[in-house]
Scaffold this motif. Sequence first.
Motif, PDB file in Angstrom:
ATOM      1  N   TYR A  11      16.046 -35.439  22.224  1.00 57.79           N
ATOM      2  CA  TYR A  11      17.104 -36.432  22.480  1.00 57.79           C
ATOM      3  C   TYR A  11      16.743 -37.752  21.828  1.00 57.79           C
ATOM      4  O   TYR A  11      15.760 -38.393  22.205  1.00 57.79           O
ATOM      5  N   VAL A  12      17.560 -38.162  20.876  1.00 54.25           N
ATOM      6  CA  VAL A  12      17.264 -39.386  20.122  1.00 54.25           C
ATOM      7  C   VAL A  12      17.377 -40.640  20.990  1.00 54.25           C
ATOM      8  O   VAL A  12      16.804 -41.682  20.669  1.00 54.25           O
ATOM      9  N   GLY A  13      18.094 -40.553  22.113  1.00 57.62           N
ATOM     10  CA  GLY A  13      18.224 -41.707  23.011  1.00 57.62           C
ATOM     11  C   GLY A  13      17.018 -41.912  23.903  1.00 57.62           C
ATOM     12  O   GLY A  13      17.135 -42.484  24.991  1.00 57.62           O
ATOM     13  N   ASP A  14      15.870 -41.475  23.465  1.00 53.52           N
ATOM     14  CA  ASP A  14      14.608 -41.599  24.207  1.00 53.52           C
ATOM     15  C   ASP A  14      14.317 -43.056  24.577  1.00 53.52           C
ATOM     16  O   ASP A  14      14.567 -43.967  23.788  1.00 53.52           O
ATOM     17  N   ILE A  15      13.766 -43.255  25.788  1.00 58.54           N
ATOM     18  CA  ILE A  15      13.370 -44.600  26.213  1.00 58.54           C
ATOM     19  C   ILE A  15      11.860 -44.739  26.359  1.00 58.54           C
ATOM     20  O   ILE A  15      11.354 -45.835  26.584  1.00 58.54           O
ATOM     21  N   LEU A  65      12.250 -35.423  31.018  1.00 62.54           N
ATOM     22  CA  LEU A  65      12.191 -34.660  29.777  1.00 62.54           C
ATOM     23  C   LEU A  65      12.897 -33.306  29.926  1.00 62.54           C
ATOM     24  O   LEU A  65      13.461 -32.788  28.953  1.00 62.54           O
ATOM     25  N   SER A  66      12.882 -32.760  31.129  1.00 61.48           N
ATOM     26  CA  SER A  66      13.591 -31.495  31.367  1.00 61.48           C
ATOM     27  C   SER A  66      15.095 -31.658  31.175  1.00 61.48           C
ATOM     28  O   SER A  66      15.773 -30.726  30.723  1.00 61.48           O
ATOM     29  N   GLN A  67      15.622 -32.815  31.522  1.00 61.40           N
ATOM     30  CA  GLN A  67      17.041 -33.074  31.276  1.00 61.40           C
ATOM     31  C   GLN A  67      17.352 -32.956  29.783  1.00 61.40           C
ATOM     32  O   GLN A  67      18.368 -32.367  29.394  1.00 61.40           O
ATOM     33  N   SER A  68      16.470 -33.483  28.953  1.00 61.67           N
ATOM     34  CA  SER A  68      16.708 -33.464  27.513  1.00 61.67           C
ATOM     35  C   SER A  68      16.695 -32.043  26.960  1.00 61.67           C
ATOM     36  O   SER A  68      17.384 -31.749  25.969  1.00 61.67           O
ATOM     37  N   VAL A  69      15.899 -31.174  27.561  1.00 66.32           N
ATOM     38  CA  VAL A  69      15.898 -29.771  27.145  1.00 66.32           C
ATOM     39  C   VAL A  69      17.290 -29.175  27.345  1.00 66.32           C
ATOM     40  O   VAL A  69      17.807 -28.457  26.487  1.00 66.32           O
ATOM     41  N   VAL A  70      17.907 -29.499  28.486  1.00 65.84           N
ATOM     42  CA  VAL A  70      19.259 -29.001  28.766  1.00 65.84           C
ATOM     43  C   VAL A  70      20.259 -29.571  27.776  1.00 65.84           C
ATOM     44  O   VAL A  70      21.095 -28.852  27.217  1.00 65.84           O
ATOM     45  N   TRP A  71      20.193 -30.898  27.518  1.00 67.94           N
ATOM     46  CA  TRP A  71      21.140 -31.505  26.572  1.00 67.94           C
ATOM     47  C   TRP A  71      21.020 -30.837  25.204  1.00 67.94           C
ATOM     48  O   TRP A  71      22.027 -30.509  24.571  1.00 67.94           O
TER      49      TRP A  71
END
Length: 369
Positions: free
Chosen positions: A98-102, A293-299
Amino acid sequence: MLLFIALANSHYFVAGERAFGGFPVGGSVLDRGIGTLISTFVDGRAFPMFGVLFGYGVAQIVRRQRESGRAWWPIRKLLWRRSLVLVVLGFVHAMLLYVGDILGAYGVLLFLGVWAINWKGVWLFVVAGLAFVLTAMPSDDSFSTMTAGPDPAVLSHNLAEQFSARIVAHPFIAMLGWIGFVTPFLIGLWAGRRRILERPAEHRTLLRTTAIVGLTVAVLGALPVSLVVGGIIDRPSDHALTYLGPLHDASGVLGGFGYAALIVLIAHRLSNRQGPFTLAIAAVGQRSLTCYLSQSVVWALVFTPYLLDLSGTLTTTTTALLAIATWLATVAMADRMRKANYRGPFEKLIRWFTYRTAATRSRSSGSLA
């Protein structure tokens, strides 16, 4: 609050024209209603709370290190190591998921924020206030710009396009994104010194005032934009949006303070009535990086064009439902880790890199001496 993070990110993956901070334009009545709720209570209100907790956590680390007798320079190096692992992890996260990483922005903020750790409280508030004023200044931003989404850096058609777009976008986000977290980070440092969130009984009046004022301002400050998102009022002029957009963001910072205070008060009330659900929620907080980070896996799985490619299928409403389902899955995952007495892979990684490296260097210095 990780549920709020999931909701805040989900609508960016919906295909079509967007404005007002990235919200899809049009959609059904239900879509516009969900957009109104997210814009009012979530968007720009969840991330500042994490900025507060990030600063608070840094203050806790410093206090523990000082209590163990460690000098200031080794503490500074320890925090810089933590900064480095966040920057590296954020880069990998952005490139692959996810490019929107913070995380990268947090790493840069910590690298610079180390210099603020010994500031007096008054200077923390002065600089936090100046940063807040900067956030509230009128600007031409995404609130007044119509774009077609998602951006190629968010959803790319192949790995080559993905890496080439994100290698440009991520450093920009990491090097500038930290600016929006300066105010909550510095206030978090101040609160961490006084252990305000750990001792709510001693600071009940402050916490109640912060919760009421912060959330009230956050809701009122969001309404001019969120009512437009919902199609309840007509879109203002671009000139008006250059004021209303920053108002939405600045009031969200106060909302982050309000949420932090409210959740502490709720947790304090529930402290003697812990059931399976509250223990599971606490387990998520203890493994927040892994769950984030698990959310990003889903996205990545659901929306990436060369995987499931559901960006053009799902709507604001269905992506919000996906966000809720994803969060519930992380709650179940974190609770299983809690029962197995497992900290979480990314929490262990950061802890190992931060403290194991420090211990190794300390032993090496001792043997050389």
